[in-house]
Design a protein around this motif. Structure first.
Motif, PDB file in Angstrom:
ATOM      1  N   SER A   1       0.800  -1.227   0.000  1.00  0.00           N
ATOM      2  CA  SER A   1       0.000   0.000   0.000  1.00  0.00           C
ATOM      3  C   SER A   1       0.829   1.272   0.000  1.00  0.00           C
ATOM      4  CB  SER A   1      -0.960  -0.002   1.185  1.00  0.00           C
ATOM      5  OG  SER A   1      -0.230   0.044   2.401  1.00  0.00           O
ATOM      6  N   HIS A   2       2.106   1.187   0.286  1.00  0.00           N
ATOM      7  CA  HIS A   2       2.979   2.369   0.266  1.00  0.00           C
ATOM      8  C   HIS A   2       3.497   2.666  -1.134  1.00  0.00           C
ATOM      9  CE1 HIS A   2       5.670  -1.052   0.411  1.00  0.00           C
ATOM     10  NE2 HIS A   2       6.671  -0.265   0.047  1.00  0.00           N
ATOM     11  N   LEU A   3       3.264   1.749  -2.079  1.00  0.00           N
ATOM     12  CA  LEU A   3       3.711   1.902  -3.461  1.00  0.00           C
ATOM     13  C   LEU A   3       2.572   2.453  -4.313  1.00  0.00           C
ATOM     14  CD1 LEU A   3       5.562  -1.516  -3.760  1.00  0.00           C
ATOM     15  CD2 LEU A   3       6.585   0.736  -3.340  1.00  0.00           C
ATOM     16  N   SER A   4       2.918   3.121  -5.416  1.00  0.00           N
ATOM     17  CA  SER A   4       1.891   3.649  -6.318  1.00  0.00           C
ATOM     18  C   SER A   4       0.945   2.534  -6.739  1.00  0.00           C
ATOM     19  CB  SER A   4       2.540   4.238  -7.571  1.00  0.00           C
ATOM     20  OG  SER A   4       3.319   5.342  -7.234  1.00  0.00           O
ATOM     21  N   PRO A   5      -0.364   2.741  -6.585  1.00  0.00           N
ATOM     22  CA  PRO A   5      -1.315   1.695  -6.984  1.00  0.00           C
ATOM     23  C   PRO A   5      -1.369   1.548  -8.500  1.00  0.00           C
ATOM     24  CG  PRO A   5      -2.480   3.647  -6.227  1.00  0.00           C
ATOM     25  CD  PRO A   5      -1.023   3.908  -6.014  1.00  0.00           C
ATOM     26  N   PRO A   6      -1.712   0.360  -8.966  1.00  0.00           N
ATOM     27  CA  PRO A   6      -1.808   0.135 -10.412  1.00  0.00           C
ATOM     28  C   PRO A   6      -3.080   0.757 -10.985  1.00  0.00           C
ATOM     29  CG  PRO A   6      -2.480  -1.829  -9.245  1.00  0.00           C
ATOM     30  CD  PRO A   6      -2.001  -0.851  -8.203  1.00  0.00           C
ATOM     31  N   ASP A   7      -3.088   0.890 -12.302  1.00  0.00           N
ATOM     32  CA  ASP A   7      -4.302   1.323 -12.992  1.00  0.00           C
ATOM     33  C   ASP A   7      -5.327   0.206 -12.992  1.00  0.00           C
ATOM     34  OD1 ASP A   7      -3.130   3.760 -13.506  1.00  0.00           O
ATOM     35  OD2 ASP A   7      -2.443   3.182 -15.497  1.00  0.00           O
TER      36      ASP A   7
ATOM     37  N   GLY B   1       5.597   8.250   1.160  1.00  0.00           N
ATOM     38  CA  GLY B   1       6.352   8.316   2.408  1.00  0.00           C
ATOM     39  C   GLY B   1       5.730   7.571   3.571  1.00  0.00           C
ATOM     40  N   SER B   2       4.722   6.741   3.316  1.00  0.00           N
ATOM     41  CA  SER B   2       4.100   6.014   4.427  1.00  0.00           C
ATOM     42  C   SER B   2       4.965   4.853   4.918  1.00  0.00           C
ATOM     43  CB  SER B   2       2.708   5.513   4.043  1.00  0.00           C
ATOM     44  OG  SER B   2       2.776   4.653   2.934  1.00  0.00           O
ATOM     45  N   LEU B   3       5.949   4.455   4.134  1.00  0.00           N
ATOM     46  CA  LEU B   3       6.930   3.452   4.543  1.00  0.00           C
ATOM     47  C   LEU B   3       8.240   3.809   3.857  1.00  0.00           C
ATOM     48  CD1 LEU B   3       7.689   0.667   5.884  1.00  0.00           C
ATOM     49  CD2 LEU B   3       7.131  -0.356   3.673  1.00  0.00           C
ATOM     50  N   TYR B   4       9.288   3.945   4.640  1.00  0.00           N
ATOM     51  CA  TYR B   4      10.596   4.225   4.054  1.00  0.00           C
ATOM     52  C   TYR B   4      11.686   3.843   5.044  1.00  0.00           C
ATOM     53  CZ  TYR B   4      10.704   8.514   6.887  1.00  0.00           C
ATOM     54  OH  TYR B   4      10.687   9.404   7.927  1.00  0.00           O
ATOM     55  N   HIS B   5      12.928   3.804   4.531  1.00  0.00           N
ATOM     56  CA  HIS B   5      14.053   3.556   5.427  1.00  0.00           C
ATOM     57  C   HIS B   5      15.151   4.575   5.175  1.00  0.00           C
ATOM     58  CE1 HIS B   5      16.038   1.311   2.071  1.00  0.00           C
ATOM     59  NE2 HIS B   5      17.158   1.583   2.725  1.00  0.00           N
TER      60      HIS B   5
ATOM     61  N   ILE C   1      14.166   6.712   0.678  1.00  0.00           N
ATOM     62  CA  ILE C   1      13.677   7.955   0.086  1.00  0.00           C
ATOM     63  C   ILE C   1      14.858   8.862  -0.265  1.00  0.00           C
ATOM     64  CG2 ILE C   1      12.290  10.026   0.492  1.00  0.00           C
ATOM     65  CD1 ILE C   1      10.594   7.543   0.162  1.00  0.00           C
ATOM     66  N   ARG C   2      14.917   9.232  -1.533  1.00  0.00           N
ATOM     67  CA  ARG C   2      15.973  10.125  -2.013  1.00  0.00           C
ATOM     68  C   ARG C   2      15.416  11.496  -2.400  1.00  0.00           C
ATOM     69  NH1 ARG C   2      17.443   4.940  -3.626  1.00  0.00           N
ATOM     70  NH2 ARG C   2      19.570   4.404  -3.161  1.00  0.00           N
ATOM     71  N   ARG C   3      14.104  11.593  -2.573  1.00  0.00           N
ATOM     72  CA  ARG C   3      13.454  12.855  -2.913  1.00  0.00           C
ATOM     73  C   ARG C   3      12.408  13.135  -1.840  1.00  0.00           C
ATOM     74  NH1 ARG C   3      14.512  15.405  -6.852  1.00  0.00           N
ATOM     75  NH2 ARG C   3      14.660  15.155  -9.047  1.00  0.00           N
ATOM     76  N   TRP C   4      12.685  14.125  -1.019  1.00  0.00           N
ATOM     77  CA  TRP C   4      11.780  14.463   0.065  1.00  0.00           C
ATOM     78  C   TRP C   4      10.757  15.475  -0.413  1.00  0.00           C
ATOM     79  CZ3 TRP C   4      11.784  11.730   4.386  1.00  0.00           C
ATOM     80  CH2 TRP C   4      12.911  10.938   4.627  1.00  0.00           C
ATOM     81  N   PRO C   5       9.511  15.322   0.021  1.00  0.00           N
ATOM     82  CA  PRO C   5       8.505  16.318  -0.336  1.00  0.00           C
ATOM     83  C   PRO C   5       8.762  17.611   0.446  1.00  0.00           C
ATOM     84  CG  PRO C   5       7.570  14.707   1.168  1.00  0.00           C
ATOM     85  CD  PRO C   5       8.972  14.250   0.830  1.00  0.00           C
ATOM     86  N   VAL C   6       8.165  18.673  -0.007  1.00  0.00           N
ATOM     87  CA  VAL C   6       8.284  19.946   0.701  1.00  0.00           C
ATOM     88  C   VAL C   6       6.978  20.158   1.430  1.00  0.00           C
ATOM     89  CG1 VAL C   6       8.599  22.418   0.425  1.00  0.00           C
ATOM     90  CG2 VAL C   6       9.855  20.828  -1.032  1.00  0.00           C
ATOM     91  N   PRO C   7       6.938  20.377   2.716  1.00  0.00           N
ATOM     92  CA  PRO C   7       8.105  20.379   3.587  1.00  0.00           C
ATOM     93  C   PRO C   7       8.501  18.962   3.977  1.00  0.00           C
ATOM     94  CG  PRO C   7       6.158  20.840   4.903  1.00  0.00           C
ATOM     95  CD  PRO C   7       5.693  20.714   3.453  1.00  0.00           C
ATOM     96  N   CYS C   8       9.770  18.746   4.193  1.00  0.00           N
ATOM     97  CA  CYS C   8      10.247  17.395   4.517  1.00  0.00           C
ATOM     98  C   CYS C   8       9.737  16.932   5.875  1.00  0.00           C
ATOM     99  CB  CYS C   8      11.761  17.316   4.450  1.00  0.00           C
ATOM    100  SG  CYS C   8      12.609  18.293   5.678  1.00  0.00           S
ATOM    101  N   THR C   9       9.299  17.848   6.715  1.00  0.00           N
ATOM    102  CA  THR C   9       8.773  17.455   8.013  1.00  0.00           C
ATOM    103  C   THR C   9       7.418  16.780   7.903  1.00  0.00           C
ATOM    104  OG1 THR C   9       7.846  19.659   8.264  1.00  0.00           O
ATOM    105  CG2 THR C   9      10.019  19.247   9.267  1.00  0.00           C
TER     106      THR C   9
END
Length: 177
Positions: A65-71, A90-94, A167-175
Protein backbone atom coordinates in the motif's frame (compact mmCIF):
# COMPACT_ATOMS: atom_id res chain seq x y z
CA UNK A 1 19.73 8.60 -12.71
CA UNK A 2 20.70 4.97 -12.95
CA UNK A 3 18.52 2.38 -14.64
CA UNK A 4 15.67 1.23 -12.45
CA UNK A 5 15.50 -2.30 -13.79
CA UNK A 6 16.93 -4.48 -16.48
CA UNK A 7 13.96 -6.85 -16.04
CA UNK A 8 10.92 -4.55 -16.04
CA UNK A 9 10.29 -2.77 -19.39
CA UNK A 10 9.52 0.91 -18.84
CA UNK A 11 9.71 4.38 -20.39
CA UNK A 12 10.94 7.37 -18.42
CA UNK A 13 9.45 10.77 -19.21
CA UNK A 14 10.49 13.51 -16.84
CA UNK A 15 9.46 12.40 -13.34
CA UNK A 16 7.12 9.68 -14.64
CA UNK A 17 7.84 6.01 -15.31
CA UNK A 18 5.43 4.16 -17.57
CA UNK A 19 5.65 0.38 -17.40
CA UNK A 20 5.08 -0.97 -20.90
CA UNK A 21 3.82 -4.40 -19.85
CA UNK A 22 1.86 -5.77 -16.89
CA UNK A 23 3.66 -6.49 -13.62
CA UNK A 24 3.13 -9.89 -12.03
CA UNK A 25 1.81 -9.64 -8.47
CA UNK A 26 0.77 -13.31 -8.30
CA UNK A 27 3.53 -14.19 -5.83
CA UNK A 28 4.85 -16.79 -8.27
CA UNK A 29 8.50 -16.10 -7.48
CA UNK A 30 11.14 -13.89 -8.99
CA UNK A 31 8.76 -12.00 -11.30
CA UNK A 32 6.78 -10.65 -8.36
CA UNK A 33 9.96 -9.80 -6.43
CA UNK A 34 11.35 -7.92 -9.45
CA UNK A 35 8.06 -6.03 -9.90
CA UNK A 36 8.03 -4.97 -6.25
CA UNK A 37 11.70 -3.92 -6.41
CA UNK A 38 10.97 -1.79 -9.48
CA UNK A 39 8.00 -0.05 -7.82
CA UNK A 40 10.02 0.46 -4.63
CA UNK A 41 12.90 2.05 -6.55
CA UNK A 42 10.52 4.33 -8.45
CA UNK A 43 9.15 5.43 -5.07
CA UNK A 44 12.72 5.98 -3.86
CA UNK A 45 13.43 8.27 -6.83
CA UNK A 46 10.17 10.18 -6.40
CA UNK A 47 8.80 8.98 -9.74
CA UNK A 48 5.11 8.70 -10.53
CA UNK A 49 4.43 5.26 -11.98
CA UNK A 50 1.78 4.19 -14.46
CA UNK A 51 1.37 0.41 -14.48
CA UNK A 52 -1.01 -2.53 -14.69
CA UNK A 53 -0.98 -5.67 -12.59
CA UNK A 54 -1.67 -9.28 -13.47
CA UNK A 55 -2.17 -12.17 -11.08
CA UNK A 56 -4.22 -12.12 -7.93
CA UNK A 57 -1.90 -11.71 -4.94
CA UNK A 58 -2.08 -14.61 -2.46
CA UNK A 59 -0.45 -12.38 0.17
CA UNK A 60 -1.93 -9.36 1.99
CA UNK A 61 -2.02 -6.63 -0.68
CA UNK A 62 -1.72 -4.12 2.17
CA UNK A 63 2.00 -4.94 2.19
CA UNK A 64 2.25 -2.90 -1.02
CA UNK A 65 0.00 0.00 0.00
CA UNK A 66 2.98 2.37 0.27
CA UNK A 67 3.71 1.90 -3.46
CA UNK A 68 1.89 3.65 -6.32
CA UNK A 69 -1.32 1.69 -6.98
CA UNK A 70 -1.81 0.13 -10.41
CA UNK A 71 -4.30 1.32 -12.99
CA UNK A 72 -5.72 -2.23 -13.04
CA UNK A 73 -5.70 -5.14 -10.61
CA UNK A 74 -7.92 -7.78 -12.27
CA UNK A 75 -10.11 -9.76 -9.91
CA UNK A 76 -9.32 -7.52 -6.93
CA UNK A 77 -11.26 -4.32 -7.56
CA UNK A 78 -12.19 -3.86 -3.89
CA UNK A 79 -8.56 -4.23 -2.78
CA UNK A 80 -7.49 -1.78 -5.50
CA UNK A 81 -10.01 0.80 -4.26
CA UNK A 82 -8.64 0.45 -0.71
CA UNK A 83 -5.06 0.72 -2.05
CA UNK A 84 -5.87 3.91 -3.98
CA UNK A 85 -7.68 5.45 -1.03
CA UNK A 86 -4.90 4.64 1.46
CA UNK A 87 -1.87 5.43 -0.70
CA UNK A 88 0.38 8.20 0.62
CA UNK A 89 3.94 8.96 -0.44
CA UNK A 90 6.35 8.32 2.41
CA UNK A 91 4.10 6.01 4.43
CA UNK A 92 6.93 3.45 4.54
CA UNK A 93 10.60 4.22 4.05
CA UNK A 94 14.05 3.56 5.43
CA UNK A 95 17.13 5.64 6.15
CA UNK A 96 20.63 4.28 6.56
CA UNK A 97 23.27 5.14 9.09
CA UNK A 98 26.61 3.61 9.93
CA UNK A 99 25.82 0.08 11.11
CA UNK A 100 22.04 0.51 11.25
CA UNK A 101 18.88 1.15 9.26
CA UNK A 102 15.87 3.02 10.61
CA UNK A 103 12.44 2.21 9.15
CA UNK A 104 9.30 4.31 9.54
CA UNK A 105 6.03 2.51 8.83
CA UNK A 106 2.77 4.47 8.70
CA UNK A 107 0.88 2.14 6.35
CA UNK A 108 -2.81 1.62 6.97
CA UNK A 109 -3.65 -1.16 9.38
CA UNK A 110 -0.64 -0.49 11.62
CA UNK A 111 -2.57 1.95 13.83
CA UNK A 112 0.12 4.43 14.75
CA UNK A 113 3.49 5.01 13.15
CA UNK A 114 6.09 2.36 13.92
CA UNK A 115 9.78 3.23 13.96
CA UNK A 116 12.18 0.30 13.90
CA UNK A 117 15.96 0.34 14.09
CA UNK A 118 17.73 -2.63 12.52
CA UNK A 119 21.15 -2.84 14.11
CA UNK A 120 21.53 -6.54 14.80
CA UNK A 121 24.22 -7.71 12.34
CA UNK A 122 22.18 -10.60 10.87
CA UNK A 123 18.98 -8.55 10.51
CA UNK A 124 20.85 -5.64 8.98
CA UNK A 125 22.73 -7.91 6.55
CA UNK A 126 19.49 -9.64 5.50
CA UNK A 127 17.66 -6.34 4.99
CA UNK A 128 20.48 -4.91 2.88
CA UNK A 129 20.80 -8.13 0.87
CA UNK A 130 17.07 -8.08 0.17
CA UNK A 131 17.27 -4.72 -1.56
CA UNK A 132 17.64 -6.97 -4.59
CA UNK A 133 15.24 -9.89 -5.18
CA UNK A 134 16.95 -12.88 -3.59
CA UNK A 135 16.17 -16.57 -3.19
CA UNK A 136 15.11 -17.12 0.42
CA UNK A 137 17.65 -19.96 0.75
CA UNK A 138 20.47 -17.44 0.15
CA UNK A 139 19.59 -15.40 3.26
CA UNK A 140 19.61 -16.32 6.96
CA UNK A 141 16.13 -17.82 7.47
CA UNK A 142 15.51 -16.50 10.98
CA UNK A 143 16.33 -12.95 9.89
CA UNK A 144 14.01 -13.22 6.88
CA UNK A 145 11.26 -14.59 9.14
CA UNK A 146 11.57 -11.65 11.52
CA UNK A 147 11.55 -9.12 8.66
CA UNK A 148 8.50 -10.81 7.12
CA UNK A 149 6.73 -10.76 10.51
CA UNK A 150 7.37 -7.00 10.77
CA UNK A 151 5.94 -6.57 7.22
CA UNK A 152 9.25 -5.19 5.91
CA UNK A 153 9.88 -8.02 3.41
CA UNK A 154 7.66 -9.74 0.87
CA UNK A 155 8.46 -13.44 0.66
CA UNK A 156 6.66 -15.52 -1.96
CA UNK A 157 7.44 -18.80 -3.73
CA UNK A 158 11.03 -18.96 -2.53
CA UNK A 159 11.93 -15.32 -3.36
CA UNK A 160 12.12 -12.32 -1.04
CA UNK A 161 12.53 -8.57 -1.48
CA UNK A 162 12.62 -5.66 0.99
CA UNK A 163 9.60 -3.35 0.89
CA UNK A 164 10.67 0.02 2.36
CA UNK A 165 12.19 2.38 -0.20
CA UNK A 166 15.18 4.52 0.64
CA UNK A 167 13.68 7.96 0.09
CA UNK A 168 15.97 10.13 -2.01
CA UNK A 169 13.45 12.85 -2.91
CA UNK A 170 11.78 14.46 0.07
CA UNK A 171 8.50 16.32 -0.34
CA UNK A 172 8.28 19.95 0.70
CA UNK A 173 8.11 20.38 3.59
CA UNK A 174 10.25 17.39 4.52
CA UNK A 175 8.77 17.46 8.01
CA UNK A 176 5.56 16.13 6.48
CA UNK A 177 7.12 12.67 6.59
Amino acid sequence: MSALSAVVPYRLTGRRAEVTGPLDLSGAGRGTAEAVRFLRECQSQGLRVTWRAVGRPPYDIGLLSHLSPPDELPGAEDELAVWREGYAYGSLYHRRGPGFVTVLDRRAGRGTAVRLTLDHPELLAAFLRLQEPTPVDAVEREAVGLLVAERLVLSASGWAVALPPRIRRWPVPCTAI
